[in-house]
Design an enzyme around this catalytic site. Structure first.
Site, PDB file in Angstrom:
ATOM      1  N   GLY A 143     -31.903   8.942 -35.914  1.00 19.11           N
ATOM      2  CA  GLY A 143     -31.249   8.661 -34.648  1.00 19.11           C
ATOM      3  C   GLY A 143     -30.170   7.607 -34.817  1.00 19.11           C
ATOM      4  N   GLY A 195     -27.040   5.146 -32.399  1.00 19.76           N
ATOM      5  CA  GLY A 195     -26.498   4.754 -31.112  1.00 19.76           C
ATOM      6  C   GLY A 195     -25.456   3.675 -31.309  1.00 19.76           C
ATOM      7  N   GLY A 196     -25.004   3.089 -30.199  1.00 21.04           N
ATOM      8  CA  GLY A 196     -23.955   2.094 -30.269  1.00 21.04           C
ATOM      9  C   GLY A 196     -24.385   0.806 -30.940  1.00 21.04           C
ATOM     10  N   GLY A 253     -26.976   0.623 -33.350  1.00 23.10           N
ATOM     11  CA  GLY A 253     -27.588   0.750 -34.656  1.00 23.10           C
ATOM     12  C   GLY A 253     -28.169   2.125 -34.899  1.00 23.10           C
ATOM     13  N   ASP A 263     -35.837   2.254 -18.574  1.00 18.63           N
ATOM     14  CA  ASP A 263     -35.201   3.466 -19.109  1.00 18.63           C
ATOM     15  C   ASP A 263     -36.230   4.570 -19.335  1.00 18.63           C
ATOM     16  OD1 ASP A 263     -33.014   4.970 -19.874  1.00 18.63           O
ATOM     17  OD2 ASP A 263     -33.104   4.345 -21.967  1.00 18.63           O
TER      18      ASP A 263
END
Length: 691
Positions: free
Chosen positions: A43, A45-46, A48, A164
């Site tokens: 995976g 993301g912004g 890491g 979230d």
């Protein structure tokens, strides 16, 4: 295989033994902190990347490594990202004791990057589930809510909001099918006054409520909104943004269901609508409020294995006098009657959920289920048939009657009712189950404990069930309809044992916090606390018309207390390891104590003297019980055996190989000819004396 940890590498996954990455040329880090071997990027993301890894110090156990490597540094966004990442480590450390939250294994800095290592949960996310299969049924959705709401209650009780909750952040664990809540990267404590700079999005569009997206503010009700939106996605198969009309300012999920030719119970619809109200003040305020209203809805027969439908005026024990299961291939606890779903008629008034907003007030820890309106339906006094799971072995001795299956973890607690053919079990899967032991039918599953159940007991009238668990509570239930009557709070740590008084209105509890507590059973109030002077307590029993309390624990002693003065009368020494359980003989003369030192000891209660040491088990003895005649007792051990002893001279009478795994609890039915054993193999076995 090794994985490149350069966060800018375009192809980090390699099957190579070289010292440098073939793609970017950066040195390959074969082991982080000397133990974690990164194998595959899973995976990004912004802030890491996430890697699958093996922990060399734990027999190459699978784990997940989160690498913090934001693309910009020195900005407010970067500082906020650092704060969020560190916050996730703190939250996982605080919350990882819950079985449905991943455990934090390590948090460290290496080569100017931050790393977080956590337990790997094997399974599929709910997003993957809904992408691969049809939308959830009503029964599946209700089960999901009943499994997840206690997790939210737990994190909110610890002052944390997840912020979230989406189908992608819930994994259905493969080993037991329990939903596990992941990704606490944007979690926050209630007390923190964090304000995010404009443009910083916290949460996921469609699932996050308006107060969270606009101002970054979040409350427990915000998590409930996100869970509700997740449920709408799972129920309809459509993403939340496709289920809401901004022009009309309302949800259209029920219209989508109607187009699919489906409906759900009106009471459940009210619950979902209340979870997803735009205004915070109009939503449920706590997870327990949602759970309370769910539990007031009629149960869906057949929706979840073992559930039975019961209306508010029906007794749980209706039909207990019917014949046992019969026929080839039908084994107790495995074959359930096939029935249709209940009609979707308007629910009774007390089960319709909130009318114009969340419930404003409730008695703490108490559901609104209707109490029993009299004793359960009596059963025949004639000979009690047994479940014919297989023909009994010919000869004299203890023969297998049935194996009851259904618990998802170790079974740790058992109790027979003296009034009905009912057996109650408790498990580390957080549930209490009620069985008809004659037929093997599962009558009901009670889900109220947030963590494992350690002990259960039934009052002599057969009306109340008491349970205790690792959530530090004692719970009192109506046995007839499974409704929760009281939640007794006061212990600071796990409650390991309970005992019911002979008078019918006293409960004693023993806890890892080192205290004994006495409670009024009918009122649910604390009467007295006996100060802990002996360390962690494992077991408790009442004797001499409830004037004496017998306890045991980690200090290797058995203690006899005066209930009125709350003082220790005697300390019985002799065991060389933890006392796991104590039992008092029916005539009140003897104490039997089972210990980790592999022995059972018999004591004279009045004099406090040791009478006999019963030896023979090859591993620790977990449980001991007297037979109704007081002349015999039975012990169960981690060696998987039951041993039967004479209480007169301590002689071993017979040994029964009961389970391959440890025996955690044994219970003797009132007649003395039927036993139940609970084991780490997740089963309950019933045994009957033939002779």
């Amino acid at each position: 295989m090794i994985c490149c940890l350069n966060p800018h590498c375009t192809q980090p996954n390699h099957a190579t033994l070289s010292a440098a990455c073939p793609t970017c040329g950066n040195p390959l880090e074969r082991r982080l902190r000397g133990r974690y071997r990164p194998l595959k990027l899973i995976g990004r993301g912004g802030f890491g990347r996430t890697y699958f890894a093996l922990d060399a110090d734990r027999l190459n156990t699978r784990c997940v490594i989160k690498q913090f490597a934001p693309q910009t540094q020195g900005t407010k966004s970067f500082l906020k990202a650092v704060q969020l990442f560190e916050q996730e480590a703190v939250r996982l450390h605080e919350l990882g004791e819950h079985p449905q939250i991943p455990t934090l294994l390590a948090y460290f800095e290496q080569n100017k990057y931050l790393y977080l290592v956590q337990q790997m949960i094997q399974g599929r996310t709910l997003y993957q589930e809904i992408a691969a299969q049809a939308a959830y049924s009503e029964g599946s959705l209700r089960q999901l809510l009943e499994d997840l709401l206690p997790v939210l209650h737990f994190i909110h009780q610890h002052g944390v909001i997840h912020r979230d909750i989406t189908p992608s952040n819930i994994i259905r664990r493969k080993i037991d099918q329990k939903p596990v809540l992941i990704d606490f990267g944007v979690a926050k404590q209630f007390s923190e006054a964090i304000r995010y700079e404009p443009g910083t999005r916290i949460g996921t569009e469609g699932y996050a409520p308006i107060e969270q997206l606009r101002s970054g503010q979040a409350y427990p009700a915000s998590d409930l909104y996100s869970l509700g939106a997740t449920c709408l996605h799972l129920l309809t198969g459509c993403k939340p943004e496709d289920l809401y009309s901004p022009q009309e300012g309302r949800w259209l999920w029920q219209e989508h269901l109607q187009k699919q030719g489906r409906t759900i119970h009106p009471g459940l619809a009210v619950v979902l609508n209340c979870m997803t109200k735009d205004l915070v003040s109009e939503r449920y305020q706590t997870a327990q409020d949602v759970l309370d209203d769910l539990q007031r809805l009629p149960k869906l027969e057949g929706a979840v294995p073992g559930w039975v439908s019961h209306q508010s005026d029906q007794s749980l024990f209706a039909g207990l006098d019917r014949p046992p299961i019969s026929g080839p291939g039908q084994s107790a606890g495995l074959v359930m009657p096939t029935t249709a779903l209940p009609s979707m008629a308007e629910p009774p008034s007390d089960a319709s959920g909130p009318k114009s907003g969340p419930v404003s007030s409730r008695v703490s820890g108490q559901t609104s289920g209707k109490p029993a309106s009299g004793p359960p339906k009596p059963v025949s006094n004639g000979p009690r048939p047994r479940p014919p799971t297989r023909p009994p072995i010919s000869g004299v001795g203890w023969q297998s009657l049935a194996t009851l299956k259904g618990h998802q973890s170790w079974v740790t607690a058992l109790a027979f009712s003296t009034q009905q053919p009912v057996l109650v079990s408790g498990s580390l899967d957080d549930s209490v189950r009620i069985w008809n032991w004659q037929t093997g039918d599962l009558l009901h599953t009670l889900k109220g404990h947030a963590r494992g159940v350690n002990a259960v007991a039934i009052d002599r009238r057969g009306q109340l069930l008491v349970s205790c668990g690792d959530d530090a509570t004692v719970k009192v239930w109506h046995l007839s309809d499974g409704s929760l009557r009281h939640t007794l709070k006061g212990h600071l740590r796990d409650v390991n044992a309970i005992a019911l008084g002979s008078g019918g209105n006293l409960v004693a509890s023993a806890s890892e916090d080192g205290t004994l507590k006495l409670w009024n059973l009918s009122q649910g109030t604390l009467l007295k606390t006996l100060p802990g002077s002996a360390g962690m307590l494992k077991t408790v029993a009442l004797a001499e018309a409830d004037q004496r309390i017998v306890s045991g624990g980690l200090d290797n002693t058995v203690r006899i207390w005066d209930a009125q003065s709350a003082t220790t009368l005697r300390v019985l020494t002799g065991h060389t390891n933890t006392v796991n359980q104590v039992a008092v003989s029916p005539d009140g003369r003897l104490i039997a104590s089972a210990s980790k030192d592999r022995t059972v000891r018999l004591w004279n209660l009045a004099a406090g003297t040791l009478l006999h040491t019963l030896q023979g088990h090859t591993q620790e003895v977990n449980t001991v019980a007297f037979f109704p005649d007081g002349q015999r007792l039975v012990s169960g051990s981690s060696d998987g055996t039951l041993r039967f002893w004479s209480s007169q001279d301590g002689a071993l009478k017979t040994t029964l190989s009961a389970h391959i795994n440890p025996v955690h609890q044994v219970a003797v039915q009132e007649g003395g000819n039927v036993l139940a054993t609970a084991s780490a193999d997740k089963t309950i076995k019933l045994w009957q004396w033939q002779g």
